[in-house]
Design a protein around this motif. Structure first.
Motif, PDB file in Angstrom:
ATOM      1  N   LYS A 209       0.832  -1.205   0.000  1.00 53.51           N
ATOM      2  CA  LYS A 209       0.000   0.000   0.000  1.00 53.51           C
ATOM      3  C   LYS A 209       0.865   1.252   0.000  1.00 53.51           C
ATOM      4  CE  LYS A 209      -3.977  -2.061   2.349  1.00 53.51           C
ATOM      5  NZ  LYS A 209      -4.678  -2.222   3.630  1.00 53.51           N
ATOM      6  N   GLU A 225     -10.423   3.304  -2.807  1.00 50.74           N
ATOM      7  CA  GLU A 225     -10.238   2.194  -1.875  1.00 50.74           C
ATOM      8  C   GLU A 225     -11.612   1.617  -1.539  1.00 50.74           C
ATOM      9  OE1 GLU A 225      -7.656   1.361   2.164  1.00 50.74           O
ATOM     10  OE2 GLU A 225      -8.674   3.305   2.020  1.00 50.74           O
ATOM     11  N   ASP A 227     -13.598  -0.982   0.138  1.00 54.80           N
ATOM     12  CA  ASP A 227     -13.206  -1.867   1.238  1.00 54.80           C
ATOM     13  C   ASP A 227     -14.401  -2.474   1.983  1.00 54.80           C
ATOM     14  OD1 ASP A 227     -11.280  -3.177   2.660  1.00 54.80           O
ATOM     15  OD2 ASP A 227     -10.459  -1.414   3.659  1.00 54.80           O
ATOM     16  N   THR A 241      -5.030   1.279   6.332  1.00 54.66           N
ATOM     17  CA  THR A 241      -5.730   1.551   5.081  1.00 54.66           C
ATOM     18  C   THR A 241      -5.029   2.641   4.280  1.00 54.66           C
ATOM     19  OG1 THR A 241      -7.113   3.202   6.192  1.00 54.66           O
ATOM     20  CG2 THR A 241      -7.929   0.925   6.129  1.00 54.66           C
ATOM     21  N   ARG A 253     -12.565   6.597  -0.236  1.00 62.14           N
ATOM     22  CA  ARG A 253     -12.768   5.296   0.413  1.00 62.14           C
ATOM     23  C   ARG A 253     -14.265   4.986   0.496  1.00 62.14           C
ATOM     24  NH1 ARG A 253     -10.678   1.488   3.868  1.00 62.14           N
ATOM     25  NH2 ARG A 253     -12.188   0.642   5.331  1.00 62.14           N
TER      26      ARG A 253
END
Length: 421
Positions: A209, A225, A227, A241, A253
């Motif tokens: 990452k 991202e 997730d 993260t 995200r």
């Protein structure tokens, strides 16, 4: 950061809805306000009066007449304030985003994380733009991207997620000195599922990452991202993260309650730079308007009752269930499939990605022959950018079937593979 490169002409043309602004102003005003502005229906005409929802722990969530009227009415496009406040605190506790203290971080509630993904893609991408992702990947993402006319560039991955060296090699076709120049063709975004990827079960390491984020800084692209399996990691501490590394404000995200509270409630969240979240909310104003107020209030009451500690305790119980399911599937795979297939142990999520030996493409195996054996999996090709390419993989989900059913299914799969070799 200059976000103009990441906002296409359609998104830039979106203007705030005056009616939506008035609605949100009214909801923040004191009860003494007399509003003749709202075009909302009168809640007294609705047929629903109250509700009591029983919880598994013996408690209940109550909607009295007053709360029910609010639950059945329009609400702010970005989400109800109580839920946003709770979730922002949770994001800060879990991820400690570097940009949060600079008032640059924002969040909105979406109708499942899929809505957030679609609206993010539609905000950023123009026809012909280059987009990076690590396929095989979630088929819903491919379905959202392909109609936009972008060039989807696959970055190789393994059980530890996207391979930074492969990403660096792909990016080397563009010159670093062209970063920031108008009309450059450097990819605008990279999409990845960092934990328990669907379908592969792959989880990206922290070091990878960091390397990917550095390349995003070098070439000035956003990271989406996605997730949804963050809370289904089988080992602690949970992996850092991209959001926790985001010093620039280049991460969008998406989170989801689908895997941990309910998939039918359709509650997701997008967290990221305020200029981009604002654009997503403008799109919501002109499309879905807002996520169900009833759903938001129901979940808010549950979360406020639990607190963060209670929420995380619930997560632990969910993870324990899926860990046992995963281990049962791995045990049955060892029992029945060792001579006909190979796989790796997923560190998160709810899928086992199985490579069938001696079969170039599993599509015909699954779509034509599997039902005869009364077993069903997903042929791996549907998760590729070009679904017509031969693919020797199948995806098995361990979320719904009992350990006994999983064992029987793999016994049938073994017989099916043997007959087809």
């Amino acid at each position: 950061m200059n976000y103009s490169r990441f906002i296409n002409a359609i998104s830039a043309a979106r203007k705030a809805s005056p009616i939506r602004i008035l609605t949100e102003l009214q909801q923040r005003s004191p009860p003494s306000l007399i509003s003749l502005a709202a075009g909302a229906p009168n809640a007294n005409t609705f047929p629903f009066k109250s509700a009591s929802i029983s919880l598994k722990n013996g408690g209940s969530i109550e909607f009295d007449e007053t709360l029910m009227k609010r639950a059945l009415q329009y609400s702010a496009s970005s989400g109800i304030p109580e839920l946003l406040s709770w979730m922002k605190d949770l994001q800060k506790s879990l991820h400690n985003p570097p940009t949060a203290g600079r008032a640059q971080l924002e969040m909105c509630v979406t109708t499942g994380s899929q809505e957030g993904l679609c609206k993010a893609f539609e905000m950023i991408i123009n026809p012909g733009d280059n987009v990076l992702l690590d396929a095989p990947t979630y088929s819903g993402t491919l379905a959202a991207l392909k109609p936009l006319g972008c060039n989807i560039i696959n970055i190789p991955s393994d059980q530890y997620g996207m391979i930074p060296e492969a990403l660096r090699e792909t990016l080397s076709q563009w010159r670093l000195e062209d970063v920031g120049k108008p009309n450059n063709t450097i990819p605008k975004l990279l999409y990845t599922i960092p934990n328990g990827g669907n379908p592969t079960g792959a989880s990206m390491t922290t070091e990878r990452k960091r390397e990917v984020y550095q390349l995003a800084q070098d070439y000035d692209f956003l990271i989406i991202e996605d997730d949804p399996y963050y809370f289904l990691q089988f080992e602690k501490p949970w992996a850092p993260t991209f959001l926790s590394m985001d010093v620039d404000g280049r991460v969008l995200r998406t989170d989801s309650f689908s895997k941990i509270l309910s998939s039918g409630l359709r509650l997701g969240f997008v967290t990221g730079p305020k200029p981009l979240i604002d654009r997503i909310v403008l799109h919501m104003q002109a499309s879905t308007m807002h996520t169900s107020t009833f759903t938001q209030l129901l979940v808010t009451q549950l979360l406020q009752r639990w607190g963060q500690e209670g929420f995380l305790n619930h997560i632990d119980s969910v993870v324990e269930f899926y860990r046992k399911q995963r281990d049962a599937m791995l045990s049955s795979a060892d029992k029945w499939l060792q001579d006909v297939a190979e796989w790796h142990m997923p560190a998160a999520g709810m899928f086992l990605w199985i490579k069938v030996k001696g079969i170039q493409d599993t599509h015909k195996l699954i779509m034509e022959k599997a039902l005869e054996k009364e077993v069903l999996l997903v042929p791996g090709g549907v998760f590729n950018i070009d679904s017509s390419e031969p693919c020797p993989y199948v995806r098995a989900a361990f979320s719904l079937s009992s350990p006994e059913q999983i064992d029987q299914a793999f016994q049938r799969l073994h017989a099916l593979i043997k007959e087809s070799m």
